[in-house]
Design an enzyme around this catalytic site. Structure first.
Site, short mmCIF file in Angstrom:
data_model
loop_
_atom_site.label_atom_id
_atom_site.label_comp_id
_atom_site.label_asym_id
_atom_site.label_seq_id
_atom_site.Cartn_x
_atom_site.Cartn_y
_atom_site.Cartn_z
N CYS A 1 0.84 -1.19 0.00
CA CYS A 1 0.00 0.00 0.00
C CYS A 1 0.89 1.25 0.00
O CYS A 1 1.56 1.53 -0.98
CB CYS A 1 -0.97 -0.04 1.18
SG CYS A 1 -2.40 1.06 1.00
N GLU B 1 -0.63 -8.85 4.94
CA GLU B 1 -0.47 -8.98 6.39
C GLU B 1 -1.81 -8.96 7.12
O GLU B 1 -1.89 -9.32 8.30
CB GLU B 1 0.44 -7.86 6.92
CG GLU B 1 -0.19 -6.50 7.07
CD GLU B 1 -0.34 -5.71 5.77
OE1 GLU B 1 -0.79 -4.55 5.83
OE2 GLU B 1 -0.01 -6.26 4.70
N HIS C 1 -3.25 -5.84 1.07
CA HIS C 1 -2.55 -6.05 2.33
C HIS C 1 -2.46 -7.54 2.70
O HIS C 1 -3.35 -8.05 3.40
CB HIS C 1 -3.27 -5.31 3.46
CG HIS C 1 -3.16 -3.84 3.41
ND1 HIS C 1 -2.23 -3.13 4.14
CD2 HIS C 1 -3.87 -2.92 2.70
CE1 HIS C 1 -2.37 -1.82 3.90
NE2 HIS C 1 -3.36 -1.67 3.03
#
Length: 228
Positions: free
Chosen positions: A86, A197, A195
């Site tokens: 991002c 994560e 994302h």
């Protein structure tokens, strides 16, 4: 394996990245402030999402001048894995570690939702645990995720298999050729808007992101086998 999680003023996904590495992957993660100059003790570098320096000039444009970025460049030159997610992706673009630029989303709205990605290249240090063409679910959260580059750059990326992820079925932000993630020619720097994560546990709605970090770890272990 030791991961650096670089923290800029305005980063807000650093804790998510730390959790993915330390708690889900089971490897060492260390927060490294933007003011540091040395990343030589780390095996991989992670640039998390957020709003570095408030995105006041342009997303990632001020962060590129932070002291830590010289060390990020050195790590990339050494062949270490560098992942920007991002805002981290935007910083890699602004710093010239990846080609192209990021524009405001097509609908001029911030978007936060799960999206489907297609794995376009699974022969990388970031994607070797995925199948080629596999559809995975990873969340997005951005207002400036509309990737753009000139046709010459795009053709070169196609030729070199640098497009790693594309949006599968629906392009949420208008990015060129549905691009969601790209890597450098050498294959050790990856930038992506979604994302991973935030997709490391089924409680979060998807575990598809953990395999990206596992890919990095597995290849690193293969290259660091101690022989007697």
């Amino acid at each position: 394996m030791k991961f650096a999680v670089v923290v800029f003023p305005g980063s807000n996904c650093d804790v998510d990245m730390f959790h993915a590495i330390q708690d889900e992957l089971g490897e060492e993660a260390v927060f490294v402030p933007h003011s540091e100059y040395d990343l030589s003790s780390f095996d991989a570098i992670l640039l998390p999402g957020g709003f570095s320096y408030g995105d006041y000039l342009r997303s990632g444009a001020i962060a590129r001048f932070a002291p830590i970025m010289k060390a990020v460049q050195e790590a990339a030159d050494e062949g270490k894995p560098v992942l920007g997610v991002c805002n981290g992706f935007q910083i890699l673009l602004e710093s010239g570690l990846l080609p192209g630029a990021m524009k405001q989303n097509r609908d001029v709205k911030f978007m936060c939702r799960n999206v489907k990605l297609r794995v376009e290249n699974n022969k990388t240090m970031f994607t070797n645990q995925y199948e080629s063409g596999e559809s995975i679910v990873i969340p997005i959260a951005h207002g400036d995720g509309n990737y753009e580059c000139d046709d010459t750059t795009w053709e070169e990326m196609i030729k070199n298999n640098q497009i790693v992820f594309r949006y599968d079925g629906h392009n949420p932000n208008g990015s060129k050729d549905d691009i969601a993630g790209i890597m450098n020619k050498r294959g050790n720097v990856l930038g992506m808007m979604p994302h991973p994560e935030r997709a490391v546990d089924s409680l979060l709605g998807s575990k598809d992101g953990i395999r990206l970090f596992q890919s990095i770890l597995i290849l690193w272990r293969e290259n660091h086998v101690v022989t007697s």
